[in-house]
Enzyme design. Sequence first.
Site, mmCIF file in Angstrom:
data_model
loop_
_atom_site.group_PDB
_atom_site.id
_atom_site.type_symbol
_atom_site.label_atom_id
_atom_site.label_comp_id
_atom_site.label_asym_id
_atom_site.label_seq_id
_atom_site.Cartn_x
_atom_site.Cartn_y
_atom_site.Cartn_z
ATOM 1 N N CYS A 1 -10.245 22.582 0.323
ATOM 2 C CA CYS A 1 -9.369 21.410 0.354
ATOM 3 C C CYS A 1 -8.499 21.345 -0.896
ATOM 4 O O CYS A 1 -7.879 20.310 -1.170
ATOM 5 C CB CYS A 1 -10.192 20.120 0.492
ATOM 6 S SG CYS A 1 -11.344 19.830 -0.869
ATOM 7 N N CYS B 1 0.860 -1.192 0.000
ATOM 8 C CA CYS B 1 0.000 0.000 0.000
ATOM 9 C C CYS B 1 0.886 1.228 0.000
ATOM 10 O O CYS B 1 1.737 1.385 0.885
ATOM 11 C CB CYS B 1 -0.917 0.013 1.229
ATOM 12 S SG CYS B 1 -1.959 1.486 1.344
#
Length: 378
Positions: free
Chosen positions: A338, A11
């Site tokens: 964001c 990952c």
Amino acid sequence: MQCDYYDAGVCRSCTLMGRPYDAQMHDLQHAVATVLAPHVAESCWTAPAYGPESHFRNKAKLVVGGTRTAPTFGILGGDGTGVDLRDCGLYEPGLHDAVHRLARFVIGLGLTPYDVPRRSGELKHLIVTHSPDGEIMVRFVMRSPGQLRRLRDALPDLLDAVPGTRVVSVNLLPEHRAALEGDQEVFLTDEETLPMRVNGIRLHLRPRSFFQTNTTVAGMLYRQAQEWISPAAPSSVLDLFCGVGGFALGAATALCDPGASVRGVEISADAVASARLSAAELPGREALGDIRFQAGDATAALAEGADLVIVNPPRRGIGALARQLEESDVPHILYSSCNAKTLAADLQAMPSLRVTRARLFDMFPQTRHHEVLLWLER
């Protein structure tokens, strides 16, 4: 932060993993400030707000792979097979415990994971949210309604297996497509909202409600907004893209003025219903003025005007609304973003509004994602 999954190469979602956290924060502040430099003076910036660099996530979005007897809960590998990430170090301790308990429940129930390469199986995703009060929302994203009765019958076992579970639902996603959820939600519990207590306010989340995944830093974000709003003492506040009402309700409590008007506008009717429920539960509600939430288009709501407009848009920014704000007589804007690049474009379209305060909030340690709060004055 050290991560076995990252070190093993299974990952790489946390692109800054292994870099010292103080260096991450320094680089992130520099990068965001550089993008916004044409519009935000260096003197406007307050020191960045951040929490723990690990064990901060309140929500797990788990792809379910593998087999019925040996399922995986995490992400898909490049070949479409499941990669198990049950011990991800980003999860809050309560969420980590819930994920493990749910995995054992799924294995015991014998639900068949959806096999992406073969397009077969049932359970596609498991979405788990953990609240500051230790309550849990569990969503099973299924290919078809064929397992609904089975899950309903097993609900008592699930509630025993995962203490604190408040909301359980099944989301139906019959199509084979890269999506987290479908359009139909079926509740298995009587409760349909998960309260997220932030700064003394109970924000009610429904299954598709947006909420920051870092509860600690979300609390810092809302407190900062309150600290900037209070001395301005606006008599009317308009919160566009209000979601479940975090900024609007924070503004109402910061003003604590029975004559003040706070309005929230959001396209999602579910989010509006949640915001109304949270407003009704506010401590000292009778002293907080007129608080209203409505489902609708943010651009249309601006026509009524306000002393303060709050915007917290998706990553794409506010687009044409920036020009409307520029042409309005709104004296103050609180902008939560964001995406510094789309924020810069929106600020470019509002030249008569000057940024006087700015702060970076690190909602997503180990990544370059960011949240920025700005205070603008005309």
